[in-house]
Design a protein around this motif. Structure first.
Motif, mmCIF file in Angstrom:
data_model
loop_
_atom_site.group_PDB
_atom_site.id
_atom_site.type_symbol
_atom_site.label_atom_id
_atom_site.label_comp_id
_atom_site.label_asym_id
_atom_site.label_seq_id
_atom_site.Cartn_x
_atom_site.Cartn_y
_atom_site.Cartn_z
ATOM 1 N N GLU A 145 0.826 -1.220 0.000
ATOM 2 C CA GLU A 145 0.000 0.000 0.000
ATOM 3 C C GLU A 145 0.855 1.262 0.000
ATOM 4 O O GLU A 145 0.452 2.289 -0.546
ATOM 5 C CB GLU A 145 -0.919 0.002 1.227
ATOM 6 N N SER A 157 -2.631 4.550 2.347
ATOM 7 C CA SER A 157 -3.072 3.240 2.806
ATOM 8 C C SER A 157 -4.109 3.427 3.907
ATOM 9 O O SER A 157 -4.209 4.495 4.518
ATOM 10 C CB SER A 157 -1.880 2.441 3.339
ATOM 11 N N GLN A 158 -4.878 2.377 4.163
ATOM 12 C CA GLN A 158 -5.890 2.434 5.218
ATOM 13 C C GLN A 158 -5.253 2.753 6.560
ATOM 14 O O GLN A 158 -5.805 3.520 7.351
ATOM 15 C CB GLN A 158 -6.631 1.099 5.304
ATOM 16 N N THR A 161 -4.373 6.467 6.749
ATOM 17 C CA THR A 161 -5.617 7.240 6.888
ATOM 18 C C THR A 161 -6.155 7.146 8.316
ATOM 19 O O THR A 161 -6.552 8.149 8.912
ATOM 20 C CB THR A 161 -6.677 6.724 5.878
ATOM 21 N N LYS A 162 -6.137 5.932 8.881
ATOM 22 C CA LYS A 162 -6.643 5.728 10.244
ATOM 23 C C LYS A 162 -5.847 6.573 11.250
ATOM 24 O O LYS A 162 -6.424 7.223 12.120
ATOM 25 C CB LYS A 162 -6.533 4.241 10.598
#
Length: 194
Positions: A145, A157-158, A161-162
């Protein structure tokens, strides 16, 4: 001198075949330096990744194997996480003149599906693969990612973002995740203590 006629034919055939998930582009007109790409295979931590590979054609080609290394960072037991060097028998002593640049790239794609941790290029990655498969998968997915996004894909990437949703800056989130090999909990602890 490398067989230029064969090389031109191989490149022409590769450009016609758009379904293989591999491409090759000459870097200059000598055809001795090429850049290949492979897409990460589905159902692996490399899925969705776009991997660039440096290809140097030796003067003895096709009787000598092409020299290949990953330009895109990848977390894999048979690929150096530092240099991109590849441990794959057909790029060494198992090369045959019957093989082509395309078959070599397809073999790299297959290697992403089936790591060989008993013959590693990167001992640290191989140890993680054998001792903690879940951590390996998480790290490999994070590297995919982070480093292997298709051209033009600037999305994060997730995991990044988190962490950004928690109020941390993007660069700090990426660095914390890199330092933690994609382990979100470790990255959060590092960000909170930093």
């Amino acid at each position: 001198m490398a067989d230029r006629g064969r090389l031109k034919k191989e490149l022409s055939e590769l450009q016609k075949d758009t379904n293989a998930g591999v491409t090759v582009t000459p870097k200059g007109d000598q055809l001795t330096e090429l850049e290949g790409t492979i897409t990460g295979p589905d159902d692996t931590p490399y899925a969705g990744g776009f991997y660039r590979i440096s290809i140097s054609i030796p003067s003895g080609y096709p009787f000598e194997p092409p020299k290949m290394k990953f330009l895109t960072k990848v977390w894999h037991p048979n690929i150096s996480s530092q240099t991109g060097a590849i441990c794959l028998d057909i790029l060494k002593d198992q090369w045959s003149p019957a093989l082509t640049i395309k078959t070599a790239l397809l073999s790299l794609q297959a290697l992403l599906c089936a790591p060989e941790p008993d013959d590693p290029q990167d001992a640290q990655v191989a140890q993680m693969y054998q001792r903690d498969p879940e951590q390996f998968k998480q790290t490999a997915t994070f590297w995919t990612e982070t480093y292997a996004r298709p051209p033009g894909d600037e999305s994060d990437s997730q995991a990044v973002t988190k962490l950004m949703e928690m109020g941390f800056g993007r660069d700090a989130c990426v660095k914390a995740l890199q330092d933690a090999n994609g382990d979100e909990t470790e990255a959060i602890n590092a960000l909170l203590s930093g």
